[in-house]
Design an enzyme around this catalytic site. Sequence first.
Site, short mmCIF file in Angstrom:
data_model
loop_
_atom_site.label_atom_id
_atom_site.label_comp_id
_atom_site.label_asym_id
_atom_site.label_seq_id
_atom_site.Cartn_x
_atom_site.Cartn_y
_atom_site.Cartn_z
N ASP A 169 0.82 -1.21 0.00
CA ASP A 169 0.00 0.00 0.00
C ASP A 169 0.85 1.27 0.00
O ASP A 169 0.69 2.14 0.86
CB ASP A 169 -0.93 0.01 1.21
CG ASP A 169 -1.80 -1.24 1.30
OD1 ASP A 169 -2.37 -1.62 0.27
OD2 ASP A 169 -1.89 -1.83 2.40
N GLU A 227 -11.00 0.25 -3.22
CA GLU A 227 -10.18 0.72 -2.10
C GLU A 227 -8.97 1.48 -2.65
O GLU A 227 -8.73 1.52 -3.85
CB GLU A 227 -9.71 -0.46 -1.25
CG GLU A 227 -8.93 -1.50 -2.04
CD GLU A 227 -8.73 -2.80 -1.29
OE1 GLU A 227 -9.43 -3.02 -0.28
OE2 GLU A 227 -7.90 -3.60 -1.73
#
Length: 541
Positions: A74, A228
Amino acid sequence: MTRLTRRGALGATLLGAGAAALPPVAAEAQTGLGRLPTKASGGRRWGKTFEGQRKADLGNGTFLNPILAGDHPDPSILKDGADYYMTFSSFDAYPGVPIWHSRDLVNWTPVTTALTTNVGSIWAPELIKHQGRFYIYLPAKFPDNNTSYVIWSDKIEGPWSEPIDLKLPRYIDPGHAVDADGTRWLFLSGGDRIKLAPDGLSTVGKPEHVYDPWRYPEDWEVEGFSPEGPKITKHGDYYYLITAVGGTAGPPTGHMVIVARSKSLAGPWQDDPRNPVVRTENNSEMWWSRGHATLVEGPSGDWWCVYHGYENGFYTLGRQALLAPVTWTKDGWFTVGGGDLSKPMPKPRGGQAVTHGMALSDDFSTDKYGMQWNFFDPAKDEGKRIKRANGMLELTATGEAPSTSSPLIFVNGDQAYEIECEIEIDPGVRAGLILFYDRKLYCGLGFDPKNFVTHQYGIERGRPANPHGQRMIMRLRNDRHIVSFHTSGDGGKTWKRFDRGMEVSGYHHNVRGGFMMLKPGLYAAGKGSARFRNFKYRALD
């Protein structure tokens, strides 16, 4: 937080006879080009840095992904003048939220870890700078609840503030954006957003839905829709909303990058007709489940995309940080190049190379707690377990086994490596070397004054006959998931191979969940302390 686990009964298997001499582990830094071709790497050659660790920069104007090997999921990247800073999900590792620095997007050096207070498992933080101040927005998850926090600092190296609760449940993966009138927003998972106060330290109102993410064809093999990781980039007249869909793991072809654009942060958002702009298309590719992308301008004004992916055959290394070139097209969209990223590419133009990575060998003469070593899901005062003096790390024992304690572990990025350490224990302590995913899934070798103990599948089994007593040198080798152990009781002059080998290719997210990696490290359990000296790390070709 406390997690329950199973523990097997202590069995009885004797240490196998026979001594094997092994070459000493080299602790000094090594530099130069590439590693030897192997079956696992498909003949690919990486650069080398400390202790033979792989790095992306090949030294000839090209690089080969990953730019940060091992668990760096991420990625959130910030351009601050000529400097770049990047942070990642740190999950249950504390101190957490590591910050890395680069000036060329390829070579990275650690700066600090920004979070010391355990507020839960940290998923997909967002690092930004606004009006001279740095902020990190932190989604944090406990088993029974989740929220998001913010920390701030006037200097990237800190000190960073204590976390401030934004009182924002249910959401993950914030993406910061500022609209034309200076209003600050957090874009959230699912296509929602929420307004921030001018100081960025609280939210205003309630989340609102502004985007219905692009949907892939129904016959694609994915894990789930799971929109997301929203990231906003302003380029020309448009804001570009970059989102991940398809699920973070599961089938290798699931995770992908989609794009939409709008002239207003409120929308309406128009989907890119070429979506998805990044996707693993089949299982033969080198990088699987590629997604969670951010655009960033390079040192000379060209554009790049940073995202993460699993390395084919090495889910155990977690999601690694990847870099690919971006080309803006005449119709105002962009394409992401590099294919499956299995081949070297030209480095970004301009910039300067900083020293890449850090030595993972540790003689404990300096404090590397937080920079290298992290506890897994520690108690509030866990850092007090560590004492360091005279080239020795003393670790107060806790729990009965790794399943009921907090091992001291670190991130590495090599497909094959050795760790080695001299370990001395008090009479009531069991300690050793470990490969740790979480409290229910780990493996390793430990000992008490009389017996060895194996850790496998998160289960302990006694294996009598420790001939070395309370002090020995222990070596753990992970050679592309084949794990073996050697011990020495005479200072490394002779070595004895332990009679239990292991295979750990299944110690990963798609088996256990949690999105983490299999990390090497140290543990001490029982009553008393263990003392560790001369920890060595060496990457293997």
